[in-house]
Design an enzyme around this catalytic site. Structure first.
Site, PDB file in Angstrom:
ATOM      1  CG  HIS A 218      -3.706  13.145  13.899  1.00  0.00           C
ATOM      2  ND1 HIS A 218      -3.227  11.897  14.210  1.00  0.00           N
ATOM      3  CD2 HIS A 218      -3.952  13.110  12.560  1.00  0.00           C
ATOM      4  CE1 HIS A 218      -3.190  11.151  13.124  1.00  0.00           C
ATOM      5  NE2 HIS A 218      -3.639  11.864  12.108  1.00  0.00           N
TER       6      HIS A 218
ATOM      7  CG  ASP B  62      -8.601  12.584   7.880  1.00  0.00           C
ATOM      8  OD1 ASP B  62      -8.186  11.415   7.972  1.00  0.00           O
ATOM      9  OD2 ASP B  62      -8.010  13.475   7.245  1.00  0.00           O
TER      10      ASP B  62
ATOM     11  NE  ARG C  73       4.836   2.474  -4.032  1.00  0.00           N
ATOM     12  CZ  ARG C  73       4.493   3.700  -4.435  1.00  0.00           C
ATOM     13  NH1 ARG C  73       3.391   4.255  -4.007  1.00  0.00           N
ATOM     14  NH2 ARG C  73       5.252   4.361  -5.268  1.00  0.00           N
TER      15      ARG C  73
ATOM     16  CG  LEU D  44       1.175   3.992   6.118  1.00  0.00           C
ATOM     17  CD1 LEU D  44       1.203   5.507   6.214  1.00  0.00           C
ATOM     18  CD2 LEU D  44       0.302   3.427   7.236  1.00  0.00           C
TER      19      LEU D  44
ATOM     20  CG  ASP E 131      -2.718   9.748  16.706  1.00  0.00           C
ATOM     21  OD1 ASP E 131      -1.945  10.371  15.942  1.00  0.00           O
ATOM     22  OD2 ASP E 131      -3.796  10.222  17.094  1.00  0.00           O
ATOM     23  CG  HIS E 132       1.125   9.698  11.798  1.00  0.00           C
ATOM     24  ND1 HIS E 132      -0.148   9.676  11.315  1.00  0.00           N
ATOM     25  CD2 HIS E 132       1.662  10.871  11.405  1.00  0.00           C
ATOM     26  CE1 HIS E 132      -0.377  10.792  10.653  1.00  0.00           C
ATOM     27  NE2 HIS E 132       0.704  11.543  10.688  1.00  0.00           N
TER      28      HIS E 132
ATOM     29  CG  ASP F 129      -8.453 -11.767  -0.492  1.00  0.00           C
ATOM     30  OD1 ASP F 129      -8.812 -11.085   0.493  1.00  0.00           O
ATOM     31  OD2 ASP F 129      -9.043 -11.771  -1.588  1.00  0.00           O
ATOM     32  CG  LEU F 130      -5.859  -9.492   5.194  1.00  0.00           C
ATOM     33  CD1 LEU F 130      -5.757  -8.047   5.633  1.00  0.00           C
ATOM     34  CD2 LEU F 130      -5.268 -10.393   6.262  1.00  0.00           C
TER      35      LEU F 130
ATOM     36  N   GLY G  74       0.811  -1.222   0.000  1.00  0.00           N
ATOM     37  CA  GLY G  74       0.000   0.000   0.000  1.00  0.00           C
ATOM     38  C   GLY G  74       0.844   1.273   0.000  1.00  0.00           C
TER      39      GLY G  74
ATOM     40  CE  LYS H  45      -8.107  16.243   3.284  1.00  0.00           C
ATOM     41  NZ  LYS H  45      -6.660  16.029   3.350  1.00  0.00           N
TER      42      LYS H  45
END
Ligand code: NAP
Length: 487
Positions: free
Chosen positions: A237, A232, A20, A18, A174-175, A90-91, A16, A335
């Site tokens: 965050h 989001d 990459r 994220l 939570d990055h 395949d999950l 995916g 945004k």
């Protein structure tokens, strides 16, 4: 924190975006700095049909694209690739898990699983892992956001994961908590003595937290349209940042104490009654406009249809406890804003009496600014006297005391937030991961806001791309005599 490193990492969603952009480069950086357990293997899994060699090529291409030039060392990349394996999975197909378990092999040395897939796949993933014995006491699991879209769906995910893993082996990501400047909030608050006496309703007038993006919908239309800015950005965050600012001093820097204190903050957030929601929240959606001198299309045009999803939200929140009574926390994210910026601004109270007033000297209340991105700095705005003999009156000016983390720690590499979190997952340190009670208290507060929007049929107001949101967001603070910190 005693380290308990695992011998194997299983990465779902290994092909995916994220993986990459963030996960593979982060794992490579950890490898390159000698921080991964020497024998750690990393097995990728997704539906795409790779063998080990094919996935190693895939990973090399991702590293080539996303690593900065000075980090690319062919010998190190080759050695890192040796750690990588791959199993097509395949999950949603239970029969895929036996071959996966065979590929992983013995898990006696510990296995960390990272679920970087859509949350709708969490439940089948957990069931499949259980069915082949990949959930035992030596296994821990990391979960990417979003953990549901409301309290009920989040509970459903949490219940499904809890059927196979006890809470101490679940690592919710939570990055933002992996960011160096975010951890610096803890150092600032609890490593210095001078803030604590004024870090309360007596010393602080208001707190502002902004996460502003200049990007629009990008490739995430399907997800974003059903999520919106509140889910989001605020649910995770922004509320995590609020908790680090508002929490009581934890006794220890560990997973139990830090998360206990954050959880108390979430439980103290004042739940908004439906009739209060229009007064305390503003929603917006970007129209066309200019960002960075370039024309950009409206959200509806990017999406290809009209929508009532909010791309901007501003909220006046309260933490109902002794320390914060009466202090508004203004939260804002959007945004297509005027600038990309994540920032916390803490506005202190004005001095009780100005001795300079009779001599024309004007005072501004002090402000502490914690800038998280794009730059990393901490700035304290203090009053100083302009040099001069003051025959026309005392001239006072706000000047910044600057701590530039970029400059001060110029020698140390700024790490990707995921480096820290992946290493903590591998080593089993839960401090910077989100506990179930936190997530559920966060959703409880968010759901009340959404219920208010529905009850009041509150629709997002249009705002031009490249602005700071609808004018109602300015009114939200101005009616309290507060101005958003937009410099
Ligand atoms: P993505 O690009 O759509 O990748 C999804 C991954 O899941 C791919 O590897 C895909 O590979 C795999 N996948 C899809 N269906 C599958 C199935 N049935 N069985 C097994 N694997 C399957 O998504 P992403 O952007 O990497 O995001 C992953 C997760 O992280 C999401 O929950 C997202 O919300 C979250 N997240 C992403 C970002 C970001 O910046 N990208 C930031 C924060 C959080 P195949 O198609 O080959 O199966």
């Amino acid at each position: 924190m005693p380290r308990d490193p695992v011998a194997k990492l299983l990465l779902f969603g290994a092909t995916g975006d994220l993986a990459r952009r963030m996960l593979l480069p982060s794992l490579y950086n950890l490898h390159s700095d000698g921080l991964l357990p020497p024998a750690l293997t990393i097995t990728g899994a997704a539906r795409q049909d790779f063998d080990d060699a094919g996935y190693r090529d895939f990973a090399r291409a991702a590293l080539d694209e996303f690593l900065p030039a000075d980090r690319k060392d062919p010998a190190t990349i080759a050695a890192f690739a040796e750690r990588l394996f791959y199993q097509p999975t395949d999950l949603s197909k239970p029969e895929c898990f036996r071959p996966l378990a065979d590929k992983i092999g013995d898990i006696g040395g510990g296995l960390a699983i990272y679920l970087s897939t859509a949350p709708s796949l969490f439940e089948p993933a957990i069931d499949g892992l259980s069915s082949v014995g990949l959930t035992g006491p030596t296994v821990r699991v990391g979960l990417e956001k979003p953990l549901g879209y409301d309290l009920a769906s989040s509970r459903e995910i949490n219940d499904a994961v809890a059927r196979a893993f006890p809470e101490e082996r679940i690592f919710r990501i939570d990055h933002y908590l992996g960011k160096e400047t975010v951890q610096n909030i803890l150092a600032l608050r609890f490593g210095n003595s001078f803030f604590e006496p004024v870090w309360n309703a007596q010393g602080i007038d208001n707190v502002q937290i902004t996460i502003a993006e200049t990007v629009g919908l990008e490739e995430r239309a399907g997800y974003y349209e059903s999520a919106g800015a509140l889910r989001d950005m605020v649910q995770n965050h922004i509320l995590q940042l609020l908790a680090l600012i508002a929490m009581e001093p934890p006794a220890h820097f560990d997973g139990a104490d830090v998360r206990d204190e954050k959880s108390k903050v979430f439980r103290s957030l004042r739940l908004m009654k439906p009739e209060k929601v229009p007064h305390n929240t503003v929603t917006g959606q970007y129209a066309d406009g200019a960002v960075g001198g370039k024309f950009v299309k409206s959200y509806a045009e990017e999406l290809g249809k009209p929508s009532t999803t909010e791309t901007f939200v501003a909220i006046k929140a309260h933490v109902d406890n002794w320390r914060w009574q009466g202090v508004p926390f203004y939260l804002r994210t959007g945004k297509r804003m005027a600038a990309r910026r994540s920032e916390i601004a803490i506005q202190f109270k004005a001095v009780p009496h100005s001795m300079f007033a009779g001599r024309g000297g004007l005072l501004q209340p002090n402000m502490l600014i914690i800038r998280l991105q794009p730059e990393e700095y901490i700035q304290l705005l203090v009053m100083a006297k302009e040099p001069g003999l003051d025959r026309d009156g005392v001239r006072l000016r706000e000047v910044p005391l600057n701590l530039s983390l970029d400059a001060e720690f110029a020698g140390s590499r700024r790490r990707i937030a995921y480096e820290r979190l992946l290493l903590d997952l591998i080593e089993g340190d839960p401090t910077l991961f989100v506990r179930r009670d936190e997530v559920e208290a966060q959703w409880t507060w968010i759901d009340a806001i959404r219920a208010g929007w529905t009850a009041n049929d509150q629709k997002p107001k249009s705002y031009p791309s490249g602005s700071w949101g609808p004018s109602a967001a300015i009114a939200l603070t101005e009616r309290d005599g507060v101005t958003w910190q937009d410099d």
